[in-house]
Design a protein around this motif. Sequence first.
Motif, PDB file in Angstrom:
ATOM      1  N   GLY A  19       3.667  17.318   5.537  1.00  0.00           N
ATOM      2  CA  GLY A  19       3.671  17.990   6.832  1.00  0.00           C
ATOM      3  C   GLY A  19       2.846  17.312   7.907  1.00  0.00           C
ATOM      4  N   ARG A  20       2.150  16.245   7.561  1.00  0.00           N
ATOM      5  CA  ARG A  20       1.326  15.545   8.551  1.00  0.00           C
ATOM      6  C   ARG A  20       2.190  14.596   9.374  1.00  0.00           C
ATOM      7  N   SER A  21       1.755  14.321  10.592  1.00  0.00           N
ATOM      8  CA  SER A  21       2.450  13.335  11.420  1.00  0.00           C
ATOM      9  C   SER A  21       1.630  12.056  11.536  1.00  0.00           C
ATOM     10  N   ALA A  22       0.364  12.101  11.130  1.00  0.00           N
ATOM     11  CA  ALA A  22      -0.490  10.911  11.161  1.00  0.00           C
ATOM     12  C   ALA A  22      -1.601  11.069  10.127  1.00  0.00           C
ATOM     13  N   TRP A  23      -1.907   9.991   9.410  1.00  0.00           N
ATOM     14  CA  TRP A  23      -2.993   9.994   8.442  1.00  0.00           C
ATOM     15  C   TRP A  23      -3.413   8.553   8.180  1.00  0.00           C
ATOM     16  N   THR A  24      -4.490   8.402   7.460  1.00  0.00           N
ATOM     17  CA  THR A  24      -5.037   7.086   7.145  1.00  0.00           C
ATOM     18  C   THR A  24      -4.928   6.837   5.647  1.00  0.00           C
ATOM     19  N   VAL A  25      -4.567   5.593   5.300  1.00  0.00           N
ATOM     20  CA  VAL A  25      -4.573   5.166   3.902  1.00  0.00           C
ATOM     21  C   VAL A  25      -5.481   3.949   3.797  1.00  0.00           C
ATOM     22  N   THR A  26      -6.016   3.744   2.601  1.00  0.00           N
ATOM     23  CA  THR A  26      -6.918   2.617   2.375  1.00  0.00           C
ATOM     24  C   THR A  26      -6.351   1.747   1.258  1.00  0.00           C
ATOM     25  N   ALA A  27      -6.330   0.445   1.501  1.00  0.00           N
ATOM     26  CA  ALA A  27      -5.860  -0.513   0.496  1.00  0.00           C
ATOM     27  C   ALA A  27      -6.955  -0.722  -0.549  1.00  0.00           C
ATOM     28  N   ASP A  28      -6.571  -1.296  -1.679  1.00  0.00           N
ATOM     29  CA  ASP A  28      -7.532  -1.572  -2.748  1.00  0.00           C
ATOM     30  C   ASP A  28      -8.661  -2.491  -2.286  1.00  0.00           C
ATOM     31  N   ASP A  29      -8.396  -3.326  -1.276  1.00  0.00           N
ATOM     32  CA  ASP A  29      -9.429  -4.247  -0.788  1.00  0.00           C
ATOM     33  C   ASP A  29     -10.320  -3.622   0.284  1.00  0.00           C
ATOM     34  N   VAL A  52       0.860  -1.181   0.000  1.00  0.00           N
ATOM     35  CA  VAL A  52       0.000   0.000   0.000  1.00  0.00           C
ATOM     36  C   VAL A  52       0.895   1.229   0.000  1.00  0.00           C
ATOM     37  N   ASP A  53       0.706   2.094  -0.983  1.00  0.00           N
ATOM     38  CA  ASP A  53       1.457   3.348  -1.066  1.00  0.00           C
ATOM     39  C   ASP A  53       0.998   4.248   0.075  1.00  0.00           C
ATOM     40  N   LEU A  54       1.950   4.756   0.853  1.00  0.00           N
ATOM     41  CA  LEU A  54       1.604   5.582   2.010  1.00  0.00           C
ATOM     42  C   LEU A  54       1.410   7.046   1.661  1.00  0.00           C
ATOM     43  N   GLY A  55       1.700   7.417   0.431  1.00  0.00           N
ATOM     44  CA  GLY A  55       1.484   8.793   0.003  1.00  0.00           C
ATOM     45  C   GLY A  55       2.532   9.737   0.556  1.00  0.00           C
ATOM     46  N   ASP A  56       2.301  11.006   0.344  1.00  0.00           N
ATOM     47  CA  ASP A  56       3.209  12.054   0.784  1.00  0.00           C
ATOM     48  C   ASP A  56       2.721  12.607   2.116  1.00  0.00           C
ATOM     49  N   PRO A  57       3.579  12.665   3.119  1.00  0.00           N
ATOM     50  CA  PRO A  57       3.133  13.178   4.416  1.00  0.00           C
ATOM     51  C   PRO A  57       2.642  14.623   4.365  1.00  0.00           C
ATOM     52  N   GLY A  96      11.485   4.804  -4.405  1.00  0.00           N
ATOM     53  CA  GLY A  96      11.675   6.049  -3.673  1.00  0.00           C
ATOM     54  C   GLY A  96      10.489   6.510  -2.854  1.00  0.00           C
ATOM     55  N   ARG A  97       9.431   5.688  -2.777  1.00  0.00           N
ATOM     56  CA  ARG A  97       8.235   6.060  -2.015  1.00  0.00           C
ATOM     57  C   ARG A  97       7.981   5.019  -0.934  1.00  0.00           C
ATOM     58  N   PRO A  98       7.506   5.450   0.257  1.00  0.00           N
ATOM     59  CA  PRO A  98       7.221   4.481   1.316  1.00  0.00           C
ATOM     60  C   PRO A  98       5.934   3.701   1.034  1.00  0.00           C
ATOM     61  N   HIS A  99       6.009   2.401   1.271  1.00  0.00           N
ATOM     62  CA  HIS A  99       4.862   1.503   1.138  1.00  0.00           C
ATOM     63  C   HIS A  99       4.798   0.616   2.376  1.00  0.00           C
ATOM     64  N   ALA A 100       3.618   0.154   2.714  1.00  0.00           N
ATOM     65  CA  ALA A 100       3.448  -0.813   3.800  1.00  0.00           C
ATOM     66  C   ALA A 100       3.104  -2.164   3.190  1.00  0.00           C
ATOM     67  N   ASP A 101       3.745  -3.196   3.705  1.00  0.00           N
ATOM     68  CA  ASP A 101       3.430  -4.568   3.288  1.00  0.00           C
ATOM     69  C   ASP A 101       2.357  -5.083   4.232  1.00  0.00           C
ATOM     70  N   VAL A 102       1.085  -5.010   3.802  1.00  0.00           N
ATOM     71  CA  VAL A 102      -0.050  -5.346   4.664  1.00  0.00           C
ATOM     72  C   VAL A 102      -0.555  -6.771   4.462  1.00  0.00           C
ATOM     73  N   GLY A 103       0.103  -7.541   3.607  1.00  0.00           N
ATOM     74  CA  GLY A 103      -0.324  -8.920   3.385  1.00  0.00           C
ATOM     75  C   GLY A 103      -1.663  -8.996   2.685  1.00  0.00           C
ATOM     76  N   ASP A 104      -2.149 -10.198   2.571  1.00  0.00           N
ATOM     77  CA  ASP A 104      -3.444 -10.415   1.917  1.00  0.00           C
ATOM     78  C   ASP A 104      -4.580 -10.177   2.899  1.00  0.00           C
ATOM     79  N   ALA A 105      -5.712  -9.767   2.376  1.00  0.00           N
ATOM     80  CA  ALA A 105      -6.900  -9.583   3.216  1.00  0.00           C
ATOM     81  C   ALA A 105      -7.349 -10.936   3.749  1.00  0.00           C
ATOM     82  N   PRO A 106      -7.866 -10.960   4.985  1.00  0.00           N
ATOM     83  CA  PRO A 106      -8.378 -12.230   5.497  1.00  0.00           C
ATOM     84  C   PRO A 106      -9.559 -12.693   4.653  1.00  0.00           C
TER      85      PRO A 106
END
Length: 118
Positions: free
Chosen positions: A10-20, A3-8, A92-102
């Motif tokens: 200036g934020r210190s916390a935000w929410t991202v949504t996976a395709d699933d 999951v692409d975490l996007g560009d901060p 060059g962009r941060p991503h999270a490895d969130v695994g497969d959806a249950p």
Amino acid sequence: MLVDLGDPAGRSAWTVTADDGRAFAVFVLDDGSVRVSDAACPHNGGPLVEGQVRGVDVRCPWHWYRFDLDSGACRTTTMFALTVYPVLEVDGRPHADVGDAPPTLSWSERLRAHARDA
């Protein structure tokens, strides 16, 4: 699944949504490192992205349960643990490895699982 975490921006916390459809909280710590966890508190579903971050701990804004963003361990009680995900750099962009959806369970599978846990 990555999951692409996007560009901060200036934020210190935000929410991202996976395709699933799963939601994840993204935190930028004081040292500039990034941590990713499930967006909802495992205690009662509070929005962790609205919580207070100190060091590597996030405190849920609803009931003040504290979680270690490195291990997911709950510092308030051993009854709960937060799922945390590794952060990788891809192109060059941060991503999270969130695994497969249950897997989606049928109602009968949910009832059987609930009966086993009771």
